[in-house]
Design a protein around this motif. Structure first.
Motif, mmCIF file in Angstrom:
data_model
loop_
_atom_site.group_PDB
_atom_site.id
_atom_site.type_symbol
_atom_site.label_atom_id
_atom_site.label_comp_id
_atom_site.label_asym_id
_atom_site.label_seq_id
_atom_site.Cartn_x
_atom_site.Cartn_y
_atom_site.Cartn_z
ATOM 1 N N VAL A 93 46.227 44.127 43.628
ATOM 2 C CA VAL A 93 44.882 43.546 43.636
ATOM 3 C C VAL A 93 44.524 43.036 42.241
ATOM 4 C CG1 VAL A 93 42.434 44.091 43.864
ATOM 5 C CG2 VAL A 93 44.036 44.833 45.613
ATOM 6 N N SER A 94 44.890 43.777 41.201
ATOM 7 C CA SER A 94 44.607 43.313 39.838
ATOM 8 C C SER A 94 45.357 42.030 39.533
ATOM 9 C CB SER A 94 44.976 44.395 38.826
ATOM 10 O OG SER A 94 46.376 44.614 38.799
ATOM 11 N N ALA A 97 43.526 39.315 41.479
ATOM 12 C CA ALA A 97 42.255 38.958 40.849
ATOM 13 C C ALA A 97 42.466 38.172 39.561
ATOM 14 C CB ALA A 97 41.446 40.223 40.572
ATOM 15 N N VAL A 101 41.084 34.026 37.592
ATOM 16 C CA VAL A 101 40.642 34.176 36.200
ATOM 17 C C VAL A 101 41.559 33.384 35.275
ATOM 18 C CG1 VAL A 101 40.255 35.822 34.329
ATOM 19 C CG2 VAL A 101 39.596 36.414 36.664
ATOM 20 N N CYS A 154 48.755 47.799 36.755
ATOM 21 C CA CYS A 154 47.691 46.789 36.760
ATOM 22 C C CYS A 154 47.826 45.850 35.561
ATOM 23 C CB CYS A 154 46.316 47.462 36.746
ATOM 24 S SG CYS A 154 45.879 48.327 38.272
ATOM 25 N N ALA A 158 48.546 41.802 35.893
ATOM 26 C CA ALA A 158 47.600 40.843 35.341
ATOM 27 C C ALA A 158 48.258 39.956 34.291
ATOM 28 C CB ALA A 158 46.399 41.577 34.739
ATOM 29 N N SER A 421 45.261 29.801 43.146
ATOM 30 C CA SER A 421 44.675 30.328 44.378
ATOM 31 C C SER A 421 45.754 30.694 45.388
ATOM 32 C CB SER A 421 43.704 29.309 44.990
ATOM 33 O OG SER A 421 44.361 28.084 45.262
ATOM 34 N N PHE A 424 47.068 33.951 44.293
ATOM 35 C CA PHE A 424 46.032 34.959 44.519
ATOM 36 C C PHE A 424 46.081 35.477 45.955
ATOM 37 C CE2 PHE A 424 41.751 35.568 46.312
ATOM 38 C CZ PHE A 424 41.356 36.708 45.613
ATOM 39 N N LEU A 428 47.317 39.165 47.296
ATOM 40 C CA LEU A 428 46.356 39.991 48.009
ATOM 41 C C LEU A 428 46.932 40.470 49.335
ATOM 42 C CD1 LEU A 428 43.474 40.911 47.350
ATOM 43 C CD2 LEU A 428 42.641 39.070 48.827
#
Length: 510
Positions: A93-94, A97, A101, A154, A158, A421, A424, A428
């Protein structure tokens, strides 16, 4: 010239004479210009190879984690399965997300002497390498190990996202030619497949002494035991070997690849905001269909990879074949990637997607008959299908960008938003699939570090290795085949797009 408006018949006869000359000269100049554009859009072999090498570190690390991270957390770090589920879900999830960003900050960053994307790629590499190393390090404390691995997983997800988003979006800035972009994508996927092979092979060979039947035979009781210092040392060495690939491959990428921004775009061009562009992309039907279909397909591939080692270790008598099966999958994936690129060009991308479902009957057969000969056949076929499932979306994304630009001529190109996107949503979906599936092991009664698991755990692993990927793949393919696909621009149209395109990395933020 002065007699032409006079109305005498002589000028009327002479007037058509220069017209054929103009008509013959103009096509020559246009064709010459197109020839120059094609030559300017061609990428050298060295550029394609260096571009492909840049994606190797993330694939090396991702491959090692895909096959061995769950085994490490469950049997070496001996974290309960419920905590492992939280670690995997939180990390994914990190990473998911971080994609929008990353796209937002990249769109706001200014161009430097080395470009606008390359500083992001190179700047993230050392920190990503450190986060990866500590992900495999066993801390001296035991109560907060779950929090330790959650933190570094995480961080790694990221940071690797801030590397991967500009790196993959760089495809659109290599050349305006769709064929050359597809070729560069094929090179990238081939090198990334080689990186996947290298990661799983190197990591697996180093840590092979930490697992095996002998560890259970030497144990006084079949339940969870003490953590072996030898196993932790082997995993640290394997992590260090993988982390070294980041600075090495990053240097080659920087030396061999240069960004080619649109020369017609002014340095201070003001385009649509990131959020506005994101709203447009997710409402673009071909792109939305691609994303939804590969939500299922990519999740199926991640589940298949994540549970293969656990299946061979606890649900079958294939302990001694784990490393060979992993290598079989990856070797077949690497060798089949160039073949799939030819198939995409010859039969089209949508028709080629049916090659993904080739693995469906074989994974069901492996769950039903978990013998060594069947396992090797399944591994080979799975590698071929996995190669296509990884190559196809990245080959279709540039077509989605061009199709979007043909329909939305009012705004600049928004390549970063498309790529970020897409990653992303796929991350997810992988987070949800891995989190739920690992949590199912907790409900089935999985004992961390145990040499023999309960029958319910064995049945759960068979379902996760066979039925779950099958349903996801078939669902994704059905969605992908519904409705028409995007319009692929011709060479002339791609030249017009390159003149009209305003790169997404100069988008103004709202």
């Amino acid at each position: 010239m002065e007699a032409a408006p006079g109305g005498s018949p002589a000028p009327a006869v002479e007037a058509p004479a220069p017209q054929p000359e103009a008509q013959t000269l103009e096509p020559r100049s246009v064709s010459a210009k197109r020839g120059e554009d094609r030559r300017a859009g061609r990428l050298s072999f060295c550029t394609k190879v260096c571009y492909g090498i840049g994606g190797v570190p993330n694939q090396v690390a991702s491959s090692a984690m895909a096959f061995y991270l769950q085994l490490f957390l469950l049997d070496v770090a001996q974290i309960p399965a419920a905590q492992v589920s939280l670690v995997l879900f939180g990390g994914r999830v990190s990473g998911a997300a971080a994609d929008p960003v990353a796209g937002f900050f990249i769109s706001r960053s200014r161009r430097t002497g080395s470009g606008q994307l390359m500083p992001w790629v190179l700047g993230c590499m050392p920190f990503t390498a450190l986060a990866y190393f500590f992900l495999w390090y066993l801390p001296p404390f035991t109560n907060l190990r779950g929090l330790w691995y959650m933190t570094f997983y995480c961080l790694f997800q990221a940071l690797s996202t801030f590397f991967q988003v500009p790196y993959t979006a760089l495809t659109m800035l290599l050349t305006p030619s769709p064929r050359e972009r597809d070729s560069a994508t094929a090179y990238r996927m081939t090198m990334e497949m080689a990186g996947t092979l290298l990661g799983a092979a190197a990591h697996g060979l180093i840590v092979s002494g930490a697992h095996g039947p002998h560890s259970c035979e030497d144990a006084e009781f079949p339940g969870p035991g003490a953590v072996s210092p030898h196993a932790t040392c082997l995993y640290s060495v394997a992590a260090a070997a993988v982390a070294v690939t980041y600075p090495v491959c990053g240097g080659l990428l920087c030396l061999g690849v240069k960004e080619r921004p649109d020369p017609s775009a002014p340095a201070s061009s003001q385009g649509m905001s990131f959020l506005a562009g994101l709203g447009l992309t997710i409402r673009h039907p071909p792109y939305l269909k691609l994303v939804i279909s590969f939500l299922f397909i990519s999740a199926a591939v991640q589940v298949e990879q994540s549970y293969l080692v656990l299946f061979c270790t606890h649900a079958s008598q294939l302990h001694d074949h784990v490393q060979s099966l992993v290598l079989t999958i990856l070797v077949s994936a690497v060798l089949s990637t160039p073949l799939w690129e030819w198939v995409l060009q010859r039969f089209g991308k949508r028709m080629s997607a049916f090659g993904i479902c080739v693995m469906v009957p074989f994974v069901i057969l492996l769950a039903a008959v978990p013998t060594a000969p069947v396992a090797y056949v399944v591994a080979f076929v799975s590698g071929v299908s996995i190669a296509l499932s990884l190559l196809l979306p990245w080959s279709m994304l540039p077509d989605m960008v061009d199709d979007f630009q043909l329909q939305h001529q009012h705004g600049p190109g928004i390549e970063t938003i498309f790529y970020s996107s897409y990653v992303f949503f796929t991350k997810l979906s992988g987070a949800g699939a891995l989190g739920i599936s690992t949590l199912s092991l907790e409900f089935a009664g999985y004992e961390a570090g145990a040499c023999k698991q309960a029958e319910q755990v064995v049945v759960t692993l068979k379902v996760l290795i066979g039925a779950v990927p099958t349903c996801m793949i078939l669902t994704g393919l059905c969605i992908l085949m519904v409705g028409p696909g995007p319009k692929v621009p011709s060479q002339d149209s791609s030249h017009q797009l390159s003149l009209r395109r305003r790169t997404s990395y100069s988008l103004a933020a709202s």
